[in-house]
Design a protein around this motif. Sequence first.
Motif, PDB file in Angstrom:
ATOM      1  N   VAL A 165      51.472  65.686  70.559  1.00 37.89           N
ATOM      2  CA  VAL A 165      51.771  64.258  70.522  1.00 37.89           C
ATOM      3  C   VAL A 165      52.863  63.949  69.519  1.00 37.89           C
ATOM      4  N   GLY A 166      53.563  62.858  69.765  1.00 37.87           N
ATOM      5  CA  GLY A 166      54.427  62.265  68.744  1.00 37.87           C
ATOM      6  C   GLY A 166      55.899  62.385  69.012  1.00 37.87           C
ATOM      7  N   GLU A 167      56.303  63.389  69.756  1.00 37.85           N
ATOM      8  CA  GLU A 167      57.726  63.605  70.022  1.00 37.85           C
ATOM      9  C   GLU A 167      57.809  64.549  71.207  1.00 37.85           C
ATOM     10  N   PRO A 168      58.997  64.608  71.792  1.00 37.67           N
ATOM     11  CA  PRO A 168      59.147  65.530  72.912  1.00 37.67           C
ATOM     12  C   PRO A 168      58.924  66.961  72.439  1.00 37.67           C
ATOM     13  N   ILE A 169      58.264  67.763  73.265  1.00 41.56           N
ATOM     14  CA  ILE A 169      58.104  69.181  72.926  1.00 41.56           C
ATOM     15  C   ILE A 169      59.069  69.975  73.807  1.00 41.56           C
ATOM     16  N   ILE A 194      48.179  69.848  76.750  1.00 43.00           N
ATOM     17  CA  ILE A 194      48.149  68.448  77.161  1.00 43.00           C
ATOM     18  C   ILE A 194      49.186  67.702  76.323  1.00 43.00           C
ATOM     19  N   ASP A 195      50.334  67.437  76.940  1.00 43.24           N
ATOM     20  CA  ASP A 195      51.444  66.772  76.243  1.00 43.24           C
ATOM     21  C   ASP A 195      51.263  65.268  76.426  1.00 43.24           C
ATOM     22  N   THR A 196      50.660  64.634  75.446  1.00 41.76           N
ATOM     23  CA  THR A 196      50.266  63.232  75.576  1.00 41.76           C
ATOM     24  C   THR A 196      51.376  62.306  75.106  1.00 41.76           C
ATOM     25  N   PHE A 197      51.910  61.512  76.006  1.00 43.45           N
ATOM     26  CA  PHE A 197      52.884  60.501  75.595  1.00 43.45           C
ATOM     27  C   PHE A 197      52.154  59.192  75.349  1.00 43.45           C
ATOM     28  N   TRP A 198      52.385  58.626  74.200  1.00 46.74           N
ATOM     29  CA  TRP A 198      51.874  57.278  73.912  1.00 46.74           C
ATOM     30  C   TRP A 198      52.529  56.765  72.649  1.00 46.74           C
ATOM     31  N   GLN A 199      52.125  55.590  72.200  1.00 42.70           N
ATOM     32  CA  GLN A 199      52.767  54.929  71.066  1.00 42.70           C
ATOM     33  C   GLN A 199      51.731  54.130  70.281  1.00 42.70           C
ATOM     34  N   THR A 200      52.103  53.749  69.071  1.00 37.07           N
ATOM     35  CA  THR A 200      51.238  52.873  68.284  1.00 37.07           C
ATOM     36  C   THR A 200      50.821  51.675  69.145  1.00 37.07           C
ATOM     37  N   GLU A 201      51.765  51.173  69.923  1.00 39.33           N
ATOM     38  CA  GLU A 201      51.529  49.963  70.708  1.00 39.33           C
ATOM     39  C   GLU A 201      50.621  50.188  71.901  1.00 39.33           C
ATOM     40  N   GLY A 245      60.515  51.345  74.919  1.00 34.26           N
ATOM     41  CA  GLY A 245      61.525  51.690  73.909  1.00 34.26           C
ATOM     42  C   GLY A 245      62.013  53.130  74.037  1.00 34.26           C
ATOM     43  N   ASP A 246      61.539  53.821  75.072  1.00 35.11           N
ATOM     44  CA  ASP A 246      61.981  55.192  75.313  1.00 35.11           C
ATOM     45  C   ASP A 246      62.753  55.269  76.625  1.00 35.11           C
ATOM     46  N   GLY A 247      63.679  56.220  76.672  1.00 38.18           N
ATOM     47  CA  GLY A 247      64.308  56.555  77.932  1.00 38.18           C
ATOM     48  C   GLY A 247      63.467  57.645  78.584  1.00 38.18           C
ATOM     49  N   GLY A 275      63.518  60.247  74.695  1.00 35.84           N
ATOM     50  CA  GLY A 275      63.720  59.763  73.322  1.00 35.84           C
ATOM     51  C   GLY A 275      64.015  58.273  73.289  1.00 35.84           C
ATOM     52  N   ARG A 276      64.034  57.719  72.084  1.00 36.58           N
ATOM     53  CA  ARG A 276      64.134  56.274  71.899  1.00 36.58           C
ATOM     54  C   ARG A 276      65.483  55.746  72.372  1.00 36.58           C
ATOM     55  N   ILE A 277      65.436  54.541  72.924  1.00 36.93           N
ATOM     56  CA  ILE A 277      66.687  53.908  73.327  1.00 36.93           C
ATOM     57  C   ILE A 277      67.062  52.801  72.353  1.00 36.93           C
ATOM     58  N   LEU A 303      64.260  56.164  64.930  1.00 35.74           N
ATOM     59  CA  LEU A 303      64.364  57.624  64.922  1.00 35.74           C
ATOM     60  C   LEU A 303      62.960  58.198  64.959  1.00 35.74           C
ATOM     61  N   ASN A 304      62.863  59.417  65.440  1.00 38.09           N
ATOM     62  CA  ASN A 304      61.573  60.092  65.443  1.00 38.09           C
ATOM     63  C   ASN A 304      61.754  61.398  64.670  1.00 38.09           C
ATOM     64  N   VAL A 305      61.365  61.362  63.411  1.00 39.94           N
ATOM     65  CA  VAL A 305      61.580  62.502  62.529  1.00 39.94           C
ATOM     66  C   VAL A 305      60.223  63.149  62.276  1.00 39.94           C
ATOM     67  N   HIS A 340      57.339  61.101  63.050  1.00 39.42           N
ATOM     68  CA  HIS A 340      57.180  59.821  62.346  1.00 39.42           C
ATOM     69  C   HIS A 340      58.280  58.873  62.792  1.00 39.42           C
ATOM     70  N   ARG A 341      57.866  57.659  63.088  1.00 44.52           N
ATOM     71  CA  ARG A 341      58.845  56.663  63.518  1.00 44.52           C
ATOM     72  C   ARG A 341      59.526  56.033  62.329  1.00 44.52           C
ATOM     73  N   MET A 342      60.848  56.012  62.333  1.00 45.61           N
ATOM     74  CA  MET A 342      61.596  55.436  61.229  1.00 45.61           C
ATOM     75  C   MET A 342      62.683  54.544  61.804  1.00 45.61           C
TER      76      MET A 342
HETATM   77  C1  WTA Z   1      57.506  59.414  70.823  1.00 51.25           C
HETATM   78  C2  WTA Z   1      52.684  58.205  68.285  1.00 51.25           C
HETATM   79  C3  WTA Z   1      57.772  62.573  73.895  1.00 51.25           C
HETATM   80  C4  WTA Z   1      58.141  58.349  71.689  1.00 51.25           C
HETATM   81  C5  WTA Z   1      51.472  58.399  69.205  1.00 51.25           C
HETATM   82  C6  WTA Z   1      57.311  57.123  71.364  1.00 51.25           C
HETATM   83  C7  WTA Z   1      56.702  61.139  72.453  1.00 51.25           C
HETATM   84  C8  WTA Z   1      57.042  57.305  69.911  1.00 51.25           C
HETATM   85  C9  WTA Z   1      55.441  61.683  72.811  1.00 51.25           C
HETATM   86  C10 WTA Z   1      55.791  56.598  69.453  1.00 51.25           C
HETATM   87  C11 WTA Z   1      55.430  62.740  73.776  1.00 51.25           C
HETATM   88  C12 WTA Z   1      55.136  60.096  71.360  1.00 51.25           C
HETATM   89  N1  WTA Z   1      56.621  63.146  74.275  1.00 51.25           N
HETATM   90  N2  WTA Z   1      57.848  61.581  72.989  1.00 51.25           N
HETATM   91  N3  WTA Z   1      54.309  63.328  74.160  1.00 51.25           N
HETATM   92  N4  WTA Z   1      54.502  61.007  72.122  1.00 51.25           N
HETATM   93  N5  WTA Z   1      56.467  60.181  71.536  1.00 51.25           N
HETATM   94  O1  WTA Z   1      54.199  54.859  67.586  1.00 51.25           O
HETATM   95  O2  WTA Z   1      59.477  58.175  71.294  1.00 51.25           O
HETATM   96  O3  WTA Z   1      54.203  56.867  66.055  1.00 51.25           O
HETATM   97  O4  WTA Z   1      57.968  55.905  71.628  1.00 51.25           O
HETATM   98  O5  WTA Z   1      53.005  56.868  68.256  1.00 51.25           O
HETATM   99  O6  WTA Z   1      56.909  58.720  69.737  1.00 51.25           O
HETATM  100  O7  WTA Z   1      55.512  56.917  68.116  1.00 51.25           O
HETATM  101  P1  WTA Z   1      54.222  56.327  67.414  1.00 51.25           P
END
Ligand code: WTA
Length: 660
Positions: A396-400, A420-427, A511-513, A527-529, A533-535, A538-540
């Motif tokens: 989780v958290g960034e593209p793998i 399990i590559d989980t895409f999601w966000q704080t929102e 907010g992602d492409g 990644g973010r549009i 940044l995703n470092v 961590h979202r910055m």
């Molecule tokens: C990125 C973290 C690719 C994305 C749970 C998103 C991902 C932002 C993935 C949210 C993933 C999170 N693959 N990118 N599996 N998971 N992201 O709010 O850019 O800290 O918008 O939530 O992380 O970061 P946040």
Amino acid sequence: MSAIESVLQEHRVFNPPEALVAKAAISGMDAYLKLTAEAERDYEGFWSRLAREQLAWHTPFTKGLDESNAPFYKWFEDGTLNVSYNCLDRNVEAGLGERTAIVFEADDGTVTRVTYQDLLARVCKLANGLRSLGVKKGDRVVIYMPMSIEGIVAMQACARIGATHSVVFGGFSSKSLHERVVDAGAVVVLTADEQVRGGKVLPLKSIVDEALALEGTEAVRHVVVYRRTGGNVAYQAGRDIDLATLVASQSTTCEPEWVGAEHPLFILYTSGSTGKPKGVQHSTGGYLLWAALTMRWSFDIKPTDVFWCTADIGWVTGHTYIAYGPTAVGATQVVFEGVPTYPNAGRFWDMIQKHKVTIFYTAPTAIRSLIKASDADPKVAPKNYDLSSLRILGTVGEPINPEAWVWYHTEVGGGRCPVIDTFWQTETGGHVITPLPGVTPLVPGSCTLPLPGIAAAIVDEAGGDVANGQGGILVIKRPWPSMIRTIWNDPERFKKSYFPEELGGRLYLAGDGAVRDAERGYFTIMGRIDDVLNVAGHRMGTMEIESALVANPIVAEAAVVGRPDDTTGEAICAFVVLKQTRPSGEDATRIANELRAWVAREIGPIAKPKDIRFGENLPKTRSGKIMRRLLRSLAKGEAITQDVSTLENPAILEQLGEAK
Ligand code: WTA
């Protein structure tokens, strides 16, 4: 080849292991499609059925979804419940009181176990303690604590009495903490004397003191201090109290506050496009439904599992997949205080072996850094450990990137555990696009398909659908139960940020492409549009870092962009114009280091720019707009192919190309 091209050209497919499919919560593609069809047929009925099945309601709800004030959607609104009751009492009443809820491993390796019965008692004691300090339903409580049993107890205790918590990551500076305490209007701050990570002791309480000495914090009546190290910290009489003292005489039972499903369970600040962090507000009912449901769907959690999510409670992953999800389903989980590289980079593998972890959930950055570490020192490679307990892996958290995915699958998962590559966000509150262990053929680098009921799509800038194979903007077309409810104190910003008029005002803008492949319709996140940044996961916000830099008296102007980084995904690159003449040589190195330390103090060490480049000016258009695209190319070290005829002083491009 770019990361995206490499994913789109990825042809390896990993089918779910049959033994896993047979017993999975969602078993096989047909079962997934059946759920998807059910949601399609009766959207409200689908989520209402699941909310009734997954949660214990004090008063049942009569209506699923209220769209009358869109995009301020409401779910299960007239139902009442309590999160802590659902996570603790319900499990104890079901006979799981003796089950281990948390296996806590401290930085130095000390292990402490807590059963559901114990956890309930501890939560009740603190909940009573907070009530004794006058904390009431709807009050905000800031939690600035290390990874600890107490941190989870603090969150659950707030939930028990209906106080809305806002956890602030223990790596944030006093200024960042102050900003959040003020915006949330907190009445109590829970903290620890110090935290211990990677063998180092770091302050927490003294940072709280600094934050509360700043203006606008008058509402904070008490600071509750968990004694982690027993280190010597200052106490302000009347305001500060030891957690142990507060709970000593409290009862181990506490009547939960039954709250409406829409009651704000928590606010969690995250970075957006502008300087000020956004207080993402989550609900009680819809959020908890997601935490429980995704533990079952995405992780296929079973009573025999030992779950371990390596996130920090300061981030949303630590909320949904540590504090709430695992407890909501009565699971046993490992909670870790330390860092993956201490005492050596085999720590994760050692802990998986020791605690017989079956489901392991971590971030791509951690995987990439552990690949490097085991290349450098084969003794810490996963193959030296017995990882046979593992059955499911998550990220989780960034593209793998596919290379890291395949290493994780092979070296850690022994080729038998789905990744399990989980895409999601704080929102989003929890997973929204993710493979399911017993359903989805996996393609490395793709988060595959939306969960049933999640109307994820890719659109163009006018909100129109784009064909598979073409990139676009990721949106979700229908509301879902665990979505962000609003931005605390700023409903207008909520509407503008997530439901922009340009897209018609009804599509949730992630907010992602993203792109879907032509063959399977699988999603790959590009990644973010926006200016986020995703470092290292961590979202910055770039603007946040820019404002911190220009707050330094020697800085005239600053622009921040991201550039790709092998380990952290993206790295922060700052272009800085000083008020004095442009420094060079050792001078430049010294000032760059001073500015890094400054940003660490202003925001936190995670925001320190990796590269700092000095110029006499920044590249701007005639109208004075900074040409960020140009800066991004410079940061990457690419040749400049853009039209630079509008630049006032092309010589600065050469200056800005030099990293410090
Ligand atoms: C990125 C973290 C690719 C994305 C749970 C998103 C991902 C932002 C993935 C949210 C993933 C999170 N693959 N990118 N599996 N998971 N992201 O709010 O850019 O800290 O918008 O939530 O992380 O970061 P946040």
